[in-house]
Design an enzyme around this catalytic site. Structure first.
Site, PDB file in Angstrom:
ATOM      1  N   LYS A  23       7.485 106.205 124.770  1.00  0.00           N
ATOM      2  CA  LYS A  23       7.779 106.307 123.329  1.00  0.00           C
ATOM      3  C   LYS A  23       6.564 105.884 122.490  1.00  0.00           C
ATOM      4  CE  LYS A  23      11.233 103.386 123.613  1.00  0.00           C
ATOM      5  NZ  LYS A  23      11.145 103.071 125.059  1.00  0.00           N
TER       6      LYS A  23
ATOM      7  N   ARG B 130      18.527 100.347 118.335  1.00  0.00           N
ATOM      8  CA  ARG B 130      18.838 100.281 119.763  1.00  0.00           C
ATOM      9  C   ARG B 130      20.316 100.033 119.987  1.00  0.00           C
ATOM     10  NH1 ARG B 130      13.429  98.736 121.354  1.00  0.00           N
ATOM     11  NH2 ARG B 130      13.069  98.175 123.475  1.00  0.00           N
TER      12      ARG B 130
ATOM     13  N   ARG C 232       1.074  99.114 132.995  1.00  0.00           N
ATOM     14  CA  ARG C 232       0.805  99.123 131.547  1.00  0.00           C
ATOM     15  C   ARG C 232      -0.080  97.951 131.132  1.00  0.00           C
ATOM     16  NH1 ARG C 232       5.531  99.959 127.225  1.00  0.00           N
ATOM     17  NH2 ARG C 232       6.465  98.136 128.230  1.00  0.00           N
TER      18      ARG C 232
ATOM     19  N   ARG D  96       1.881  92.654 128.931  1.00  0.00           N
ATOM     20  CA  ARG D  96       2.982  92.045 128.174  1.00  0.00           C
ATOM     21  C   ARG D  96       3.783  91.093 129.070  1.00  0.00           C
ATOM     22  NH1 ARG D  96       6.060  96.923 125.104  1.00  0.00           N
ATOM     23  NH2 ARG D  96       7.799  95.654 125.837  1.00  0.00           N
TER      24      ARG D  96
ATOM     25  N   ARG E 100      15.746  94.951 131.288  1.00  0.00           N
ATOM     26  CA  ARG E 100      15.617  95.781 130.077  1.00  0.00           C
ATOM     27  C   ARG E 100      16.236  97.158 130.301  1.00  0.00           C
ATOM     28  NH1 ARG E 100       9.537  95.311 129.815  1.00  0.00           N
ATOM     29  NH2 ARG E 100       9.542  96.905 128.200  1.00  0.00           N
TER      30      ARG E 100
HETATM   31  P1  ADP Z   1       7.557 102.818 125.896  1.00  0.00           P
HETATM   32  O1  ADP Z   1       6.999 102.646 124.501  1.00  0.00           O
HETATM   33  O2  ADP Z   1       8.625 103.869 125.977  1.00  0.00           O
HETATM   34  O3  ADP Z   1       7.970 101.522 126.541  1.00  0.00           O
HETATM   35  P2  ADP Z   1       4.762 103.400 126.618  1.00  0.00           P
HETATM   36  O4  ADP Z   1       4.359 104.470 125.655  1.00  0.00           O
HETATM   37  O5  ADP Z   1       4.238 102.026 126.383  1.00  0.00           O
HETATM   38  O6  ADP Z   1       6.383 103.376 126.801  1.00  0.00           O
HETATM   39  O7  ADP Z   1       4.345 103.908 128.081  1.00  0.00           O
HETATM   40  C1  ADP Z   1       4.596 103.092 129.217  1.00  0.00           C
HETATM   41  C2  ADP Z   1       3.405 103.177 130.153  1.00  0.00           C
HETATM   42  O8  ADP Z   1       3.328 104.498 130.697  1.00  0.00           O
HETATM   43  C3  ADP Z   1       2.071 102.897 129.484  1.00  0.00           C
HETATM   44  O9  ADP Z   1       1.267 102.245 130.432  1.00  0.00           O
HETATM   45  C4  ADP Z   1       1.531 104.303 129.178  1.00  0.00           C
HETATM   46  O10 ADP Z   1       0.100 104.335 129.160  1.00  0.00           O
HETATM   47  C5  ADP Z   1       2.079 105.113 130.339  1.00  0.00           C
HETATM   48  N1  ADP Z   1       2.408 106.488 129.988  1.00  0.00           N
HETATM   49  C6  ADP Z   1       2.879 106.960 128.805  1.00  0.00           C
HETATM   50  N2  ADP Z   1       3.093 108.299 128.884  1.00  0.00           N
HETATM   51  C7  ADP Z   1       2.791 108.656 130.140  1.00  0.00           C
HETATM   52  C8  ADP Z   1       2.806 109.904 130.869  1.00  0.00           C
HETATM   53  N3  ADP Z   1       3.213 111.041 130.284  1.00  0.00           N
HETATM   54  N4  ADP Z   1       2.423 109.897 132.169  1.00  0.00           N
HETATM   55  C9  ADP Z   1       2.025 108.751 132.760  1.00  0.00           C
HETATM   56  N5  ADP Z   1       1.977 107.553 132.152  1.00  0.00           N
HETATM   57  C10 ADP Z   1       2.354 107.507 130.860  1.00  0.00           C
HETATM   58  P1  AMP Z   2       9.644  97.377 123.158  1.00  0.00           P
HETATM   59  O1  AMP Z   2       8.298  97.023 122.611  1.00  0.00           O
HETATM   60  O2  AMP Z   2      10.309  98.495 122.420  1.00  0.00           O
HETATM   61  O3  AMP Z   2       9.605  97.591 124.652  1.00  0.00           O
HETATM   62  O4  AMP Z   2      10.573  96.106 122.906  1.00  0.00           O
HETATM   63  C1  AMP Z   2      10.247  94.857 123.496  1.00  0.00           C
HETATM   64  C2  AMP Z   2      11.390  93.870 123.285  1.00  0.00           C
HETATM   65  O5  AMP Z   2      11.566  93.621 121.887  1.00  0.00           O
HETATM   66  C3  AMP Z   2      12.776  94.326 123.765  1.00  0.00           C
HETATM   67  O6  AMP Z   2      12.976  94.095 125.143  1.00  0.00           O
HETATM   68  C4  AMP Z   2      13.676  93.443 122.893  1.00  0.00           C
HETATM   69  O7  AMP Z   2      13.699  92.113 123.347  1.00  0.00           O
HETATM   70  C5  AMP Z   2      12.931  93.459 121.558  1.00  0.00           C
HETATM   71  N1  AMP Z   2      13.343  94.574 120.695  1.00  0.00           N
HETATM   72  C6  AMP Z   2      12.576  95.616 120.286  1.00  0.00           C
HETATM   73  N2  AMP Z   2      13.271  96.429 119.495  1.00  0.00           N
HETATM   74  C7  AMP Z   2      14.523  95.914 119.416  1.00  0.00           C
HETATM   75  C8  AMP Z   2      15.718  96.309 118.755  1.00  0.00           C
HETATM   76  N3  AMP Z   2      15.757  97.442 118.021  1.00  0.00           N
HETATM   77  N4  AMP Z   2      16.804  95.532 118.902  1.00  0.00           N
HETATM   78  C9  AMP Z   2      16.778  94.414 119.627  1.00  0.00           C
HETATM   79  N5  AMP Z   2      15.697  93.968 120.283  1.00  0.00           N
HETATM   80  C10 AMP Z   2      14.564  94.710 120.170  1.00  0.00           C
END
Ligand code: ADP
Ligand code: AMP
Length: 211
Positions: free
Chosen positions: A13, A87, A126, A159, A170
């Site tokens: 995302k 969410r 990541r 992270r 999660r």
């Molecule tokens: P989210 O925001 O949904 O948690 P991220 O955008 O942070 O996900 O992506 C999670 C991990 O996967 C990151 O390390 C990112 O660089 C990697 N990633 C994102 N899109 C792809 C893809 N299409 N193929 C492989 N790895 C990806």
């Molecule tokens: P994310 O960066 O989207 O992976 O979110 C990291 C963490 O932030 C999640 O595991 C939750 O603990 C918190 N968080 C992010 N967005 C929300 C939301 N909309 N509602 C509740 N917790 C959230």
């Protein structure tokens, strides 16, 4: 455009939202990023949120809604790419009410679908920029210069919630909320499913087509 990205942790995302927001020339509004900023700034809200985030629990609705409403009330938010908020059903209702008052309804909800094994590969590789929060991956989406952010040169970090244990929790939390959330938007005919496996470019093209 007013777009919402929904999907499990690691679905891509943030990666797609950054690019889409640049292309649409709208802000990228990521609740996780705003919460991590609040923690880094040492705000009261950040202190309250940190324990939940480290364990992979959801931060209570009232805190997240307060944070997102404050950001979304700024004048640059006539269009946006929302990432990770709402969410829960309660958050979705609060967002609906706020957008209705502003006469700026959501136009599309993109549901990014990625299987668990691939999510684990993505989460465990990541790295994130502690400054701009841009996500990278040590194999799939490498920074140009070893371990530093392409945008601002900060050293990338892992992270605290990107452990296997916190990820598993999660994902459970996501699956417990997803049906209600997606059902909420499906009623309004807004949901488009996007296959999230493939290169970042391939997934981007599917998103562009869906929009
Ligand atoms: P989210 O925001 O949904 O948690 P991220 O955008 O942070 O996900 O992506 C999670 C991990 O996967 C990151 O390390 C990112 O660089 C990697 N990633 C994102 N899109 C792809 C893809 N299409 N193929 C492989 N790895 C990806
Ligand atoms: P994310 O960066 O989207 O992976 O979110 C990291 C963490 O932030 C999640 O595991 C939750 O603990 C918190 N968080 C992010 N967005 C929300 C939301 N909309 N509602 C509740 N917790 C959230």
């Amino acid at each position: 455009m007013r777009v919402l990205l929904v999907g499990p942790p690691g679905a891509g995302k943030g990666t797609q939202a950054v690019r889409l927001a640049e292309e649409l020339d709208v802000p990228h509004l990521a609740s996780g990023n705003l919460l991590r900023e609040a923690i880094a700034q040492g705000t009261t809200l950040g202190h309250k949120a940190k324990g939940y985030m480290d364990k992979g629990d959801l931060v209570p609705d009232d805190l997240v809604i307060q944070l997102m409403e404050a950001r979304m009330s700024l004048p640059d938010c006539e269009g946006f790419v929302l990432d990770g908020f709402p969410r829960t059903g309660v958050q979705a209702k609060a967002l609906d009410d706020a957008l209705e008052r502003a006469e700026l309804p959501l136009q599309v909800v993109l549901l990014m679908q990625v299987d668990r094994d691939e999510l684990i590969r993505r989460i465990t590789g990541r790295r994130t920029c502690p400054q701009c929060q841009r996500p990278y991956h040590m194999i799939y989406n490498q920074p140009k210069d070893n371990e530093t952010c392409d945008e601002d040169g900060y050293k990338l970090t892992t992270r605290p919630d990107d452990t296997l244990e916190a990820f598993a929790h999660r994902l459970d939390v996501y699956q417990a909320e997803a049906d209600e959330l997606v059902g909420h938007y499906a009623q309004g005919g807004l949901v488009k499913r996007v296959h999230g496996i493939g290169t970042v470019d391939e997934v981007h093209d599917r998103i562009a087509e869906a929009i």
